[in-house]
Structures are given as structure tokens and as C-alpha cells.
Scaffold this active site. Structure first.
Site, PDB file in Angstrom:
ATOM      1  N   ARG A 122      -0.068 -34.145 103.531  1.00  0.00           N
ATOM      2  CA  ARG A 122       1.004 -35.089 103.834  1.00  0.00           C
ATOM      3  C   ARG A 122       2.203 -34.820 102.932  1.00  0.00           C
ATOM      4  O   ARG A 122       2.505 -35.572 102.007  1.00  0.00           O
ATOM      5  CB  ARG A 122       0.494 -36.521 103.700  1.00  0.00           C
ATOM      6  CG  ARG A 122      -0.451 -36.868 104.843  1.00  0.00           C
ATOM      7  CD  ARG A 122      -0.829 -38.324 104.872  1.00  0.00           C
ATOM      8  NE  ARG A 122      -1.394 -38.671 106.173  1.00  0.00           N
ATOM      9  CZ  ARG A 122      -1.838 -39.866 106.486  1.00  0.00           C
ATOM     10  NH1 ARG A 122      -1.787 -40.851 105.602  1.00  0.00           N
ATOM     11  NH2 ARG A 122      -2.331 -40.113 107.685  1.00  0.00           N
ATOM     12  N   GLN A 127       5.090 -32.742 108.240  1.00  0.00           N
ATOM     13  CA  GLN A 127       5.067 -33.946 109.067  1.00  0.00           C
ATOM     14  C   GLN A 127       4.966 -33.619 110.552  1.00  0.00           C
ATOM     15  O   GLN A 127       4.310 -34.330 111.308  1.00  0.00           O
ATOM     16  CB  GLN A 127       6.315 -34.779 108.805  1.00  0.00           C
ATOM     17  CG  GLN A 127       6.298 -35.484 107.465  1.00  0.00           C
ATOM     18  CD  GLN A 127       7.539 -36.319 107.237  1.00  0.00           C
ATOM     19  OE1 GLN A 127       8.452 -36.325 108.051  1.00  0.00           O
ATOM     20  NE2 GLN A 127       7.581 -37.024 106.128  1.00  0.00           N
ATOM     21  N   ASP A 130       1.338 -33.271 111.517  1.00  0.00           N
ATOM     22  CA  ASP A 130       0.430 -34.330 111.064  1.00  0.00           C
ATOM     23  C   ASP A 130      -0.169 -35.061 112.265  1.00  0.00           C
ATOM     24  O   ASP A 130       0.315 -36.109 112.687  1.00  0.00           O
ATOM     25  CB  ASP A 130       1.198 -35.294 110.152  1.00  0.00           C
ATOM     26  CG  ASP A 130       0.270 -36.268 109.451  1.00  0.00           C
ATOM     27  OD1 ASP A 130      -0.934 -36.276 109.773  1.00  0.00           O
ATOM     28  OD2 ASP A 130       0.747 -37.032 108.591  1.00  0.00           O
ATOM     29  N   SER A 133      -1.386 -38.751 111.717  1.00  0.00           N
ATOM     30  CA  SER A 133      -0.349 -39.779 111.834  1.00  0.00           C
ATOM     31  C   SER A 133       0.057 -40.004 113.290  1.00  0.00           C
ATOM     32  O   SER A 133       0.333 -41.131 113.696  1.00  0.00           O
ATOM     33  CB  SER A 133       0.875 -39.383 110.998  1.00  0.00           C
ATOM     34  OG  SER A 133       0.578 -39.420 109.625  1.00  0.00           O
ATOM     35  N   TYR A 231      -3.009 -42.422 101.115  1.00  0.00           N
ATOM     36  CA  TYR A 231      -3.766 -43.642 101.376  1.00  0.00           C
ATOM     37  C   TYR A 231      -3.682 -44.574 100.167  1.00  0.00           C
ATOM     38  O   TYR A 231      -3.432 -44.152  99.044  1.00  0.00           O
ATOM     39  CB  TYR A 231      -5.241 -43.319 101.665  1.00  0.00           C
ATOM     40  CG  TYR A 231      -5.440 -42.503 102.910  1.00  0.00           C
ATOM     41  CD1 TYR A 231      -5.474 -43.101 104.161  1.00  0.00           C
ATOM     42  CD2 TYR A 231      -5.578 -41.116 102.844  1.00  0.00           C
ATOM     43  CE1 TYR A 231      -5.647 -42.347 105.304  1.00  0.00           C
ATOM     44  CE2 TYR A 231      -5.753 -40.356 103.984  1.00  0.00           C
ATOM     45  CZ  TYR A 231      -5.791 -40.982 105.212  1.00  0.00           C
ATOM     46  OH  TYR A 231      -5.953 -40.232 106.348  1.00  0.00           O
TER      47      TYR A 231
END
Length: 523
Positions: A122, A127, A130, A133, A231
């Protein structure tokens, strides 16, 4: 090289790892594309759509696996699928390496390279790849839709001829990707939305989306999310008790609760306990996005919907992305396409598996007969934390000394300006007539005062300040109006021009101010 996508074998899985659009982009990288017949049917992509995009439609899974150099999948591969791997093949899929030791050993034995999409680090550059996500975003959105489907009232408040309907109150526990998606959906539907997260720094994001962040009256040093893969870190027992107390306070008020607290390969923390469920109103709904790991709510049953004795519905579905298969497949296929772009820097249809690349190394869990999980931490941190500058605390005496020094410096500057200005005025007065000097002195003082007023204003306030001061300073229109009747033709013309431009200044200043204020008003 050929990229192949087989049909998913997991029961109820509707997603597909390649769409016609992503296939076109992969072909631009130099790859041939193939797909098993019917693989995209459940997601709304017919074989004919793939054929039109230049994709070879293969009749059987055996043929697809044997002919393809790269296999792109969605779900964790079954043992039979892993048996089809060879040292020349690369598998790109969700793999759950932390809880799939048997799969890792089999991939090692086969000598294949395996890229786990949930292991994409991450960091900013990654991105676009990802996939975790992407799927969490869809899950958060779908959770609100499922809640609305099981909730007996409107989300938004209404006043009708038949009576007044109050808005629903929604609490989202966890403001990660899924939580933020749920918050955005809930507020857009008109519900009063509350959100809680153990990371108080996300409060600004929550409030920017129109929700109210639930704060705890509790101080605890939180671990940086960058150090935990994005997280939230595990909280102390004292923090947990304060958190549960706040939830007990909110339980009788909220109509819908959406819980999203889940860390891979850990049991989901129990956050919404039985006494909180008992305190909720009949007809309330709980959507538990952590159901696959036991759930955040007591009473959650994985892949089922349960109604409690007091009429609260608990939804524990784990296939929210699959319930929106077309959208999920489009996003996931795009994530894979971006991964392939990084694996193919020359765009020549050949993989360059660069293990020095942070993203590729982080996502690779098996490489050339070796297990490469877990990966080393990326060289580029997810959040480049700027070290806090330590500013020593000043004593009251030191603060006072600073203020006096600043006042003296400002006074010295103003006295110097006045002295220079006075010297200039005296110099002009030696050669200019008295009638001119009266107006000239007023002009110089006006410039001085205006300079002092504007120069000391913060730059961020210049636009709104100028919008108002331009209008106020247009008091010169009164002088121009008085000069219009003076009789001289030239004076009358100049005065009329002054009135015209001053009028523009007045009305324009207030118009700009009005438009700026409207930017901060809700429609």
C-alpha cells in the site's frame, strides 16, 4: 506470451479476471489473450464480446491452462488448479499466502511464479494495482444497499401529506476503504451517518464526506498505519472498554450498523456485543463485513442472514463484490492490467519479473521454486511521515519579550516610513503651490494607511479581504459626484469616468464576496 483466464470454480463466484476492455489493453502490451468459454457470462460478458476484442475463446479449462503462459484468476486456486502449474507459468490471483501454506508449498514444488494481488504494498505508486482496496470499496457500497434492502424505512427524512418520516441513523465502524465507501453511500442516500475508527486522524476524511466522527474521551498512542500495512493497530484493553461503552451509548439510537474491522489472517474483533444488539430498535439492521473471520457482531453467521429475538437483522454475507460482478470484474481486471504493465516495461509481450521492484517483490509469494512470502518491508514507506519539529515551550517572560521586540521593530519601520514621507512632502512643498499640497498630503496618507492595512493581512485572506475593501474604498464615488457639478468640461468628464469605474468597483466587490460565500453554503 499468452494470458489466459479460466472460469472460476468456487460456487457462487460471478467475477472474472479479464474483461473485453482489459484484454484490449493487454494486447497493446504485446500479449495474446485467451479465456475459457462462459468465464465472463455471470459478470455480463458474453463470449462474443471477448471474440470481438480479439480474445481467443477456449472450450476447456485443460486447454486454457496448458496453452497459457500467464494465468489470471480471481479466487484462491484449488489444489487441482495448482497441479496444472509448471516452472514456465506465472499465476496472478488472490492467494491468501498467510493462511494458505499448502498452496505455497505446492507452488514451490511446481516451480511456478505466483503473484498474490492482496499482497500489493500500500504505497502511492501501487494504488492502481490495489485489488484489495478495489473490492473493499465495492463491499462498502454494497453493504449499504443490502442494509437498505432489509430496512423497513427510507434512509432520508421526508415530510409528506401522510406524515413525517425521520431520517435513518447509520453507524459505520471502521473508516478504511470499505468504511469510507459505506459512509459516502449512506450520506448520499440522506441518512444521518456516524463513523468510528481507532485512528483519530481519519476524522477529517469522515467529516469531509458529510458524516459525524464519533470521538472517545480517551488518550492512547496509536501505531502508524504505515507500519501495519494500512490497517488499524490492535488497541489496549482500556481503549477497548472505552470503545464498547461508547457503542452501548449509541446502540439504542442507530438504525443501521455496518462493521468493517478486519485484519487478514486474524480473528475479527468482537465490537458489537449481544447487549448492544438487544438495545437496538426492532427492524434495525447490522451488516458485518468481517463475517469471514467470525464477524465483529455477536450472532453473525457467515454467508447467512439472521434475525434476532428482538427483530434485529444481522447480515453476514461474504460475497458482496460478487453480487456486483460486472463492476467488480472491471476494477479487478484493471488492477491486473496495471500489474502486467509493470511486469512488461518494454511492452514486448514478455514478462520481466524484477524482484528489485518494491511492488512486484511485495506481491510475489513464490518465485523460481522458492517461497518468497513474507516480503521485506518496501523501501518506500506508505506514508512518508515528516519528523515533528520540536519547538521549546516559552516561558511567559520570553513570550512577553518576543511581543515587545516585534512591537519595537514594527514601530521603527513605521517611523522610518513617516520620516521619509515627511521629507519628500517637504521637498515637494518647496516647489509646488499650496492648493496642490493639500490634495497631495491626503493622497500620501491614504497610500500609507492602505499599505499598512493590506500588507499585514495573511495571504490566505487576500481574496475575500480585497472583495470587501474594494467595495468600501469606492467611497471615492462621492467625491466624483461632487466634482461633476464643478462646471469645468475636463473636470466633469474625469468625474464621470470616476463614477463609472467606482460603480464597477462597488458592485463587483460585493458580487465577488457573494459568490465566495456561496461556495461554503450547502445547496
Amino acid at each position: 506470451m499468452k494470458i489466459g483466464t479460466p472460469k472460476e470454480l468456487e460456487a457462487g463466484e460471478n467475477r472474472v479476471a479479464m474483461t473485453p476492455d482489459s484484454a484490449r489493453q493487454l494486447q497493446k502490451l504485446g500479449y495474446d489473450c485467451a479465456i475459457e468459454t462462459g468465464a465472463g457470462q455471470a459478470a455480463g460478458f458474453a463470449d462474443a464480446d471477448y471474440a470481438d476484442a480479439g480474445v481467443t475463446v477456449v472450450d476447456s479449462a485443460d486447454a486454457l491452462w496448458s496453452e497459457s503462459d500467464i494465468i489470471a484468476k480471481v479466487r484462491i486456486p484449488l489444489k487441482d488448479e495448482l497441479e496444472r502449474l509448471t516452472p514456465e507459468k506465472t499465476l496472478i490471483t488472490f492467494f491468501n499466502p498467510g493462511g494458505n501454506e499448502e498452496g505455497l508449498e505446492l507452488a514451490k514444488a511446481k516451480g511456478a511464479n505466483v503473484i498474490a494481488m492482496e499482497m500489493v504494498p500500500r504505497i502511492s505508486r501501487a494504488q492502481k494495482m490495489d485489488a484489495l482496496s478495489s473490492m473493499a470499496n465495492i463491499a462498502g457500497y454494497r453493504a449499504v444497499i443490502e442494509a437498505g434492502n432489509n430496512f423497513g424505512r427510507f434512509f432520508t427524512g421526508q415530510v409528506t401529506a401522510a406524515g413525517k418520516v425521520p431520517p435513518a441513523k447509520v453507524l459505520v465502524v471502521g473508516a478504511g476503504v470499505a468504511g469510507l465507501a459505506a459512509i459516502g453511500t449512506s450520506t448520499s442516500l440522506g441518512a444521518i451517518t456516524y463513523a468510528f475508527d481507532v485512528r483519530p486522524e481519519v476524522a477529517e476524511q469522515v467529516e469531509s464526506m458529510g458524516a459525524e466522527f464519533v470521538y472517545l474521551d480517551f488518550e492512547e498512542e496509536q501505531q502508524d498505519g504505515a507500519a501495519t500495512g494500512g490497517y488499524a493497530a490492535v488497541s489496549s484493553p482500556e481503549f477497548r472498554e472505552a470503545q464498547l461503552a461508547k457503542f452501548r451509548e449509541l446502540a439504542p439510537e442507530v438504525d443501521i450498523v455496518i462493521t468493517t474491522a478486519l485484519i487478514p489472517n486474524r480473528e475479527a474483533p468482537k465490537l458489537w456485543l449481544a447487549d448492544m444488539i438487544a438495545a437496538m430498535k426492532p427492524g434495525s439492521v447490522i451488516v458485518d463485513l468481517a463475517a469471514e473471520k467470525g464477524g465483529n457482531a455477536e450472532g453473525t453467521v457467515m454467508d447467512e442472514k439472521v434475525v434476532t429475538d428482538n427483530g434485529v437483522t444481522i447480515i453476514g454475507y461474504t460475497d458482496f463484490p460478487s453480487r456486483m460482478a460486472a463492476q467488480s470484474s472491471t476494477l479487478y481486471a484493471t488492477n491486473i492490467r496495471h500489474m502486467m504493465t509493470d511486469l512488461t516495461p518494454e511492452k514486448d509481450g514478455q514478462i520481466n519479473h524484477d524482484m528489485e521492484d518494491d511492488v512486484i517483490r511485495g506481491a510475489t509469494v513464490a518465485y523460481q521454486g522458492e517461497i518468497t512470502f513474507p516480503p521485506p518491508p518496501p523501501k518506500v514507506k506508505a506514508i512518508a511521515a515528516k519528523p515533528k519539529e520540536v519547538v521549546p515551550e516559552l516561558t511567559p517572560e520570553e513570550k512577553r519579550a518576543q511581543e515587545v521586540a516585534a512591537f519595537k521593530a514594527q514601530t521603527k519601520q513605521q517611523v522610518t516610513l513617516l520620516a521619509v514621507g515627511a521629507a519628500l512632502i517637504l521637498g515637494v512643498g518647496l516647489i509646488a503651490p499650496a492648493s496642490f499640497m493639500q490634495h497631495f498630503i491626503v493622497f500620501v496618507l491614504s497610500v500609507f494607511v492602505g499599505f499598512q492595512v493590506i500588507w499585514n493581512v495573511s495571504h490566505s485572506l487576500h481574496t475575500p479581504l480585497m472583495a470587501v475593501t474594494n467595495a468600501i474604498s469606492s467611497i471615492i464615488i462621492l467625491g466624483a459626484l461632487m466634482q461633476i457639478g464643478s462646471g469645468g468640461a475636463l473636470v466633469v468628464i474625469l468625474a464621470a469616468i470616476s463614477v463609472f469605474f467606482a460603480g464597477i468597483n462597488i458592485f463587483g466587490g460585493f458580487l465577488v464576496t457573494r459568490r465566495m460565500l456561496a461556495m461554503f453554503q450547502k445547496s
